[in-house]
Every structure is written in structure tokens, then in C-alpha cells.
Design a protein around this motif. Structure first.
Motif, short mmCIF file in Angstrom:
data_model
loop_
_atom_site.label_atom_id
_atom_site.label_comp_id
_atom_site.label_asym_id
_atom_site.label_seq_id
_atom_site.Cartn_x
_atom_site.Cartn_y
_atom_site.Cartn_z
N SER A 27 0.84 -1.20 0.00
CA SER A 27 0.00 0.00 0.00
C SER A 27 0.87 1.25 0.00
O SER A 27 2.08 1.19 0.28
N ALA A 45 -7.65 -0.66 -4.40
CA ALA A 45 -7.04 0.08 -3.30
C ALA A 45 -6.10 1.16 -3.84
O ALA A 45 -6.11 2.31 -3.37
N GLN A 100 -13.05 -3.84 0.61
CA GLN A 100 -12.35 -4.92 1.30
C GLN A 100 -13.21 -6.14 1.56
O GLN A 100 -12.73 -7.27 1.52
N TYR A 117 -7.99 4.03 -5.32
CA TYR A 117 -8.56 4.86 -4.26
C TYR A 117 -7.52 5.83 -3.69
O TYR A 117 -7.84 6.95 -3.31
N ALA A 160 -5.50 0.09 5.75
CA ALA A 160 -6.23 0.51 4.55
C ALA A 160 -7.65 -0.02 4.62
O ALA A 160 -7.91 -1.18 4.31
#
Length: 293
Positions: free
Chosen positions: A10, A104, A90, A107, A85
């Protein structure tokens, strides 16, 4: 660097990794010395610094002090290391594991550069067009599953109209305007939506016309994501996403830089936004005005 979708770090994890590695180097400390202070194996610290594994908060705190990092910067890094996150995607069972990382990243991105030669990008698809594309897949699933996947695709579009919107730069091959994704009514609505999207300040839509001929990315659609950094002074590297039939790959560093150059080359060959909107309107008028088109 190429990674499969299951190991992509991430943005917060990568920021912590980059910041801790840079702090170690500025402090003149080796991996061996730092690992000993943290009570880690050298290989473990190396994996943390490459963002292959997340830095534990306690290790960030201990090493930041060892590197004589500013306490405020240290505390911010510790907070980032503990950040989870959490997103609407999810627990969504309709998002396959290989695609969850992309959602993800999408986003977290501030700017997305994308090229599609034959279909409209997912972020700009209407529900009916998306349903037609998803239904054409050999493993399309039940009508209920397709509807759920369409809902996911439309939910992703919310960022384009948010108060702090995602910026999207699209180069779209002219073939996507001519290849029907559904009936004529569906295509008219899709092309009209493209014109509407292109009027937004945060969207740059350019059509690469047939007259451009063979181009630098004739065989590869791709999406390049750029991210705002949550920590001042730490730059987050771009990530390039390339999807294929059974999954996706993520490219970073030099490979992502090369695709950035490819996108710029395609952008220069494409029509400008006003000319692109005019072409989209012309195709809509000439090709999709009849209900039997």
C-alpha cells in the motif's frame, strides 16, 4: 520491478519503507548496524525497507530514534506504520483477489494515466456498457453476479466527482468508439457519457484516431497511477498496472517511468480534448442513431 497482485504494498507502507531507508542512509548507518539495534535479522530489515513486509510500529520508533530523526517526523511515521487501509472494497465478494490491490491503489491515487485501444476504460463506463462487456466474458457468472460487478465498477467512479476528485488522463483508441458494447442505445448512452465526462476539469480525454496508424502501444493497454505522499519530503513511486486474462501485473521504478513516456507519446499523437469530443459526437450520430445499428 514486476509484482503480482498479491504482494503489492500500500501507499502508507511504501512511504514508511522509503522514509526509514533514507533516514538510515542519512544517518550513515548500515543495514547490519540497524538490524542489530532493532533486534532483527538483516534480511528482515531489508524486506521492511523494500516494503515487501510492513514495518512494525515499535521498530519504526526504535530505529527513528537511532537515526536521530525529528520527533514529529518519527511520530508521523509511526502513525503511518499503524494505518490500516480500510475501504468499501475490502469485504466485497465480487472483487477478485487479484483486482483488490488495484481498487485500493485507485482509491489512493491522485492522478491516473490510462490507455485503452479497444474498449472504454472502466472508470468511464455506463452500467449498460459495463454489463455488456462483463457478460461477454467466458466466465461471466450469473446475471446477479454480473450486476454486482457492475455496481462495483460504478462505485469506483465516485472519486471522479468527489470534492477532491481523482484526476484522470485517458488516451482512447478510436476503435473503442466503433466496437459495439451492447446495442445501439447502449452505445449512444456510452458515447454521450464520454462527452459529459470529458467536460470535467479533472478529466483529460483524448481519442487516438485510426489515422495515427500503428503506435507505440498497439498491443498493450495499461494504467499508470501517481500518488500524493502522506509524508512531506517523501515521494511515492508510480505504479503501472497491466491486466491480462487471468490476473494482472504491477510495474514500478524504471518500468513505470517507461510507460509514463509511452502515455505522453500517445497523448501527443491523439486529438486534443475538443477534437476528441467532436469525433465522439460524430461517431455517435453516424453509427448509432438507428436502433438496429
Amino acid at each position: 520491478m514486476s509484482r503480482n497482485s498479491g504482494t503489492v504494498a500500500s501507499v502508507p507502507r511504501r512511504v514508511v519503507a522509503y522514509a526509514m531507508r533514507d533516514a538510515r542512509k542519512r544517518a550513515g548507518k548500515t543495514v547490519t548496524e540497524s538490524a542489530a539495534i532493532a533486534g532483527l535479522a538483516q534480511g528482515t530489515l531489508t524486506k521492511y525497507e523494500k516494503a515487501e513486509n510492513p514495518f512494525p510500529k515499535a521498530i519504526v520508533y526504535r530505529l527513528a530514534d537511532y537515526y536521530e530523526m525529528d520527533p514529529a517526523a518519527r511520530d508521523q511515521l509511526v502513525e503511518l506504520a499503524g494505518r490500516k487501509a480500510l475501504g468499501w472494497w475490502q469485504n466485497n465478494q465480487q472483487i477478485p483477489a487479484w483486482f483488490a490491490s488495484y481498487v485500493a491503489f485507485e482509491y489512493e491515487a491522485g492522478l491516473i494515466l490510462t490507455f485503452e485501444d479497444g474498449v472504454v476504460p472502466g472508470l468511464l463506463q455506463t452500467p449498460e456498457y459495463a454489463r455488456a462487456l462483463l457478460g461477454a466474458d467466458l466466465r461471466a457468472g450469473t446475471p446477479e453476479e454480473i450486476t454486482a460487478q457492475v455496481d462495483v465498477r460504478i462505485q469506483r467512479q465516485a472519486r471522479l466527482a468527489a470534492d477532491e476528485p481523482l484526476h484522470l488522463h485517458v488516451v482512447l483508441g478510436e476503435a473503442a468508439l466503433h466496437r459495439p458494447g451492447g446495442d445501439a442505445q447502449t452505445m449512444r448512452a456510452q458515447l454521450a457519457a464520454l462527452i459529459e465526462w470529458s467536460a470535467r476539469d479533472n478529466i483529460d480525454l483524448r481519442v487516438l484516431p485510426f489515422d495515427a496508424g500503428v503506435h507505440i502501444s498497439s498491443e498493450t493497454a495499461f494504467t499508470l497511477m501517481r500518488f500524493p505522499s502522506p509524508l512531506q519530503g517523501v515521494q511515492v513511486r508510480d505504479v503501472c498496472y497491466i491486466e491480462y486474462k487471468l490476473g494482472a501485473v504491477y510495474l514500478e521504478e524504471e518500468a513505470a517511468t517507461e510507460f509514463s513516456e509511452v502515455h505522453e507519446n500517445l497523448r501527443q499523437q491523439a486529438l486534443d480534448p475538443a477534437e476528441s469530443a467532436h469525433l465522439i459526437q460524430r461517431v455517435m450520430d453516424e453509427r448509432y442513431m438507428r436502433s438496429d445499428a
